[in-house]
Design a protein around this motif. Structure first.
Motif, PDB file in Angstrom:
ATOM      1  N   ASN A  31      38.789  40.526  33.055  1.00  0.00           N
ATOM      2  CA  ASN A  31      39.926  39.642  32.794  1.00  0.00           C
ATOM      3  C   ASN A  31      40.781  39.333  34.032  1.00  0.00           C
ATOM      4  O   ASN A  31      40.980  38.190  34.373  1.00  0.00           O
ATOM      5  CB  ASN A  31      40.815  40.202  31.670  1.00  0.00           C
ATOM      6  CG  ASN A  31      41.134  41.672  31.853  1.00  0.00           C
ATOM      7  OD1 ASN A  31      41.032  42.203  32.949  1.00  0.00           O
ATOM      8  ND2 ASN A  31      41.523  42.328  30.776  1.00  0.00           N
ATOM      9  N   ILE A  32      41.304  40.349  34.730  1.00  0.00           N
ATOM     10  CA  ILE A  32      42.210  40.078  35.852  1.00  0.00           C
ATOM     11  C   ILE A  32      41.475  39.470  37.038  1.00  0.00           C
ATOM     12  O   ILE A  32      41.864  38.430  37.577  1.00  0.00           O
ATOM     13  CB  ILE A  32      42.944  41.362  36.289  1.00  0.00           C
ATOM     14  CG1 ILE A  32      43.805  41.904  35.133  1.00  0.00           C
ATOM     15  CG2 ILE A  32      43.822  41.083  37.511  1.00  0.00           C
ATOM     16  CD1 ILE A  32      44.919  40.991  34.704  1.00  0.00           C
ATOM     17  N   CYS A  56      35.881  32.975  35.069  1.00  0.00           N
ATOM     18  CA  CYS A  56      37.127  33.618  34.658  1.00  0.00           C
ATOM     19  C   CYS A  56      37.393  33.297  33.195  1.00  0.00           C
ATOM     20  O   CYS A  56      36.757  32.403  32.621  1.00  0.00           O
ATOM     21  CB  CYS A  56      38.292  33.177  35.541  1.00  0.00           C
ATOM     22  SG  CYS A  56      38.917  31.522  35.189  1.00  0.00           S
ATOM     23  N   ASP A  59      41.656  31.686  28.808  1.00  0.00           N
ATOM     24  CA  ASP A  59      43.001  31.906  28.270  1.00  0.00           C
ATOM     25  C   ASP A  59      44.041  32.223  29.341  1.00  0.00           C
ATOM     26  O   ASP A  59      45.240  32.055  29.079  1.00  0.00           O
ATOM     27  CB  ASP A  59      42.991  33.049  27.244  1.00  0.00           C
ATOM     28  CG  ASP A  59      42.386  32.621  25.913  1.00  0.00           C
ATOM     29  OD1 ASP A  59      41.876  31.485  25.828  1.00  0.00           O
ATOM     30  OD2 ASP A  59      42.406  33.443  24.973  1.00  0.00           O
ATOM     31  N   ASN A  60      43.634  32.704  30.512  1.00  0.00           N
ATOM     32  CA  ASN A  60      44.661  33.054  31.506  1.00  0.00           C
ATOM     33  C   ASN A  60      44.632  32.171  32.750  1.00  0.00           C
ATOM     34  O   ASN A  60      45.134  32.564  33.806  1.00  0.00           O
ATOM     35  CB  ASN A  60      44.591  34.541  31.873  1.00  0.00           C
ATOM     36  CG  ASN A  60      43.321  34.934  32.611  1.00  0.00           C
ATOM     37  OD1 ASN A  60      42.628  34.086  33.159  1.00  0.00           O
ATOM     38  ND2 ASN A  60      43.028  36.227  32.626  1.00  0.00           N
ATOM     39  N   SER A  62      46.397  29.480  33.345  1.00  0.00           N
ATOM     40  CA  SER A  62      47.765  29.136  33.745  1.00  0.00           C
ATOM     41  C   SER A  62      48.471  30.326  34.375  1.00  0.00           C
ATOM     42  O   SER A  62      49.201  30.175  35.365  1.00  0.00           O
ATOM     43  CB  SER A  62      48.555  28.629  32.527  1.00  0.00           C
ATOM     44  OG  SER A  62      47.995  27.431  32.039  1.00  0.00           O
ATOM     45  N   GLU A  63      48.266  31.511  33.815  1.00  0.00           N
ATOM     46  CA  GLU A  63      48.881  32.702  34.387  1.00  0.00           C
ATOM     47  C   GLU A  63      48.344  32.976  35.784  1.00  0.00           C
ATOM     48  O   GLU A  63      49.096  33.335  36.701  1.00  0.00           O
ATOM     49  CB  GLU A  63      48.644  33.910  33.477  1.00  0.00           C
ATOM     50  CG  GLU A  63      49.339  35.175  33.973  1.00  0.00           C
ATOM     51  CD  GLU A  63      49.115  36.369  33.064  1.00  0.00           C
ATOM     52  OE1 GLU A  63      49.754  37.404  33.297  1.00  0.00           O
ATOM     53  OE2 GLU A  63      48.283  36.265  32.130  1.00  0.00           O
ATOM     54  N   ARG A  64      47.034  32.817  35.967  1.00  0.00           N
ATOM     55  CA  ARG A  64      46.441  32.994  37.293  1.00  0.00           C
ATOM     56  C   ARG A  64      47.084  32.041  38.296  1.00  0.00           C
ATOM     57  O   ARG A  64      47.389  32.417  39.432  1.00  0.00           O
ATOM     58  CB  ARG A  64      44.937  32.715  37.240  1.00  0.00           C
ATOM     59  CG  ARG A  64      44.116  33.796  36.608  1.00  0.00           C
ATOM     60  CD  ARG A  64      42.653  33.341  36.477  1.00  0.00           C
ATOM     61  NE  ARG A  64      41.869  34.356  35.826  1.00  0.00           N
ATOM     62  CZ  ARG A  64      41.301  35.393  36.445  1.00  0.00           C
ATOM     63  NH1 ARG A  64      41.437  35.513  37.753  1.00  0.00           N
ATOM     64  NH2 ARG A  64      40.615  36.286  35.780  1.00  0.00           N
ATOM     65  N   PRO A  86      40.070  35.582  26.061  1.00  0.00           N
ATOM     66  CA  PRO A  86      40.862  36.332  27.042  1.00  0.00           C
ATOM     67  C   PRO A  86      40.028  37.135  28.042  1.00  0.00           C
ATOM     68  O   PRO A  86      40.577  37.688  28.992  1.00  0.00           O
ATOM     69  CB  PRO A  86      41.683  37.277  26.165  1.00  0.00           C
ATOM     70  CG  PRO A  86      40.793  37.539  24.982  1.00  0.00           C
ATOM     71  CD  PRO A  86      40.034  36.259  24.745  1.00  0.00           C
ATOM     72  N   TRP A 191      46.575  39.817  41.718  1.00  0.00           N
ATOM     73  CA  TRP A 191      46.029  38.540  41.276  1.00  0.00           C
ATOM     74  C   TRP A 191      45.369  37.747  42.401  1.00  0.00           C
ATOM     75  O   TRP A 191      44.928  36.628  42.192  1.00  0.00           O
ATOM     76  CB  TRP A 191      47.128  37.708  40.613  1.00  0.00           C
ATOM     77  CG  TRP A 191      47.490  38.223  39.262  1.00  0.00           C
ATOM     78  CD1 TRP A 191      48.422  39.182  38.975  1.00  0.00           C
ATOM     79  CD2 TRP A 191      46.906  37.853  38.010  1.00  0.00           C
ATOM     80  NE1 TRP A 191      48.459  39.420  37.624  1.00  0.00           N
ATOM     81  CE2 TRP A 191      47.549  38.612  36.992  1.00  0.00           C
ATOM     82  CE3 TRP A 191      45.903  36.957  37.637  1.00  0.00           C
ATOM     83  CZ2 TRP A 191      47.218  38.505  35.653  1.00  0.00           C
ATOM     84  CZ3 TRP A 191      45.588  36.824  36.299  1.00  0.00           C
ATOM     85  CH2 TRP A 191      46.243  37.598  35.326  1.00  0.00           C
TER      86      TRP A 191
END
Length: 207
Positions: A31-32, A56, A59-60, A62-64, A86, A191
């Motif tokens: 995930n990360i 990747c 779901d993430n 935007s966070e990345r 996720p 990140w």
């Protein structure tokens, strides 16, 4: 496809037609971090070609992007495979490895064994040439990193300016031993992915 994102263009179809030997470096995460397949082709004149397929979770994205200030949503249109949910769907990565093995003269598929046991078993059952390289063991990647460094400085490697791979190399900090030899990569922040640099070094080590 003719990749021309800088002065290091190459034609991947020509590599396929000429049956240029290829090594795949595979670094998996859930995930990360990003998951990466990095291919290195070794040409008859001793130079190399390198290209990458990053993965990747969708779901993430935007966070990345927010945490890394890198254009992940834009990259997901052309350069990153974002799998639904996720976590990264390893079945998608396995499928891509199989496709590359079918299309190219793949000598070895080089894995960081962490998280890779099931995928390796699936591929070995079908006869794919699997090799383990543990990049966390001190100095094991040294020859691969040194040759990668030499090839980049000498301009003996074509890479098409792959933006996600370049991002990983920009993030990576190299640790050197007392003799000044590079022996492992270090990530400066959570990140800021370096997985592409690790996978490229694994492939180069065997190539």
């Amino acid at each position: 496809a003719l990749y021309d994102l800088g002065d290091k263009k190459f034609d991947i179809e020509d590599l396929k037609r000429r049956n240029v030997p290829c090594w795949l470096g595979v670094d998996l995460s859930s995930n990360i971090d990003l998951s990466f397949i990095v291919a290195i082709w070794r040409r008859e004149n001793g130079s190399y070609v390198m290209w990458a397929w990053p993965f990747c979770p969708e779901d993430n994205l935007s966070e990345r992007e927010e945490r890394s200030q890198a254009p992940y949503r834009q990259w997901a249109k052309n350069f990153i495979t974002a799998t639904p949910g996720p976590t990264i769907d390893f079945r998608v990565i396995e499928k891509r490895i199989r496709e590359l093995h079918k299309e190219h003269d793949v000598q070895e598929v080089v894995f960081d064994p962490h998280m890779a046991k099931e995928m390796q078993n699936n591929l070995m059952e079908d006869g794919l040439p699997i090799v383990n390289v543990n990049p966390t063991r001190s100095a094991i990647l040294m020859p691969g990193i040194m040759e990668l460094e030499r090839a980049l400085i000498a301009k003996d490697i074509r890479h098409g300016g792959h933006p996600v791979l370049r991002f990983c190399f920009l993030n990576a900090e190299v640790k050197r031993n007392q003799l000044g030899h590079p022996h492992r990569w270090v990530k400066p922040k959570r990140w800021l992915s370096i997985d592409g640099a690790v996978a490229a070094s694994m492939a180069m080590l065997r190539a």
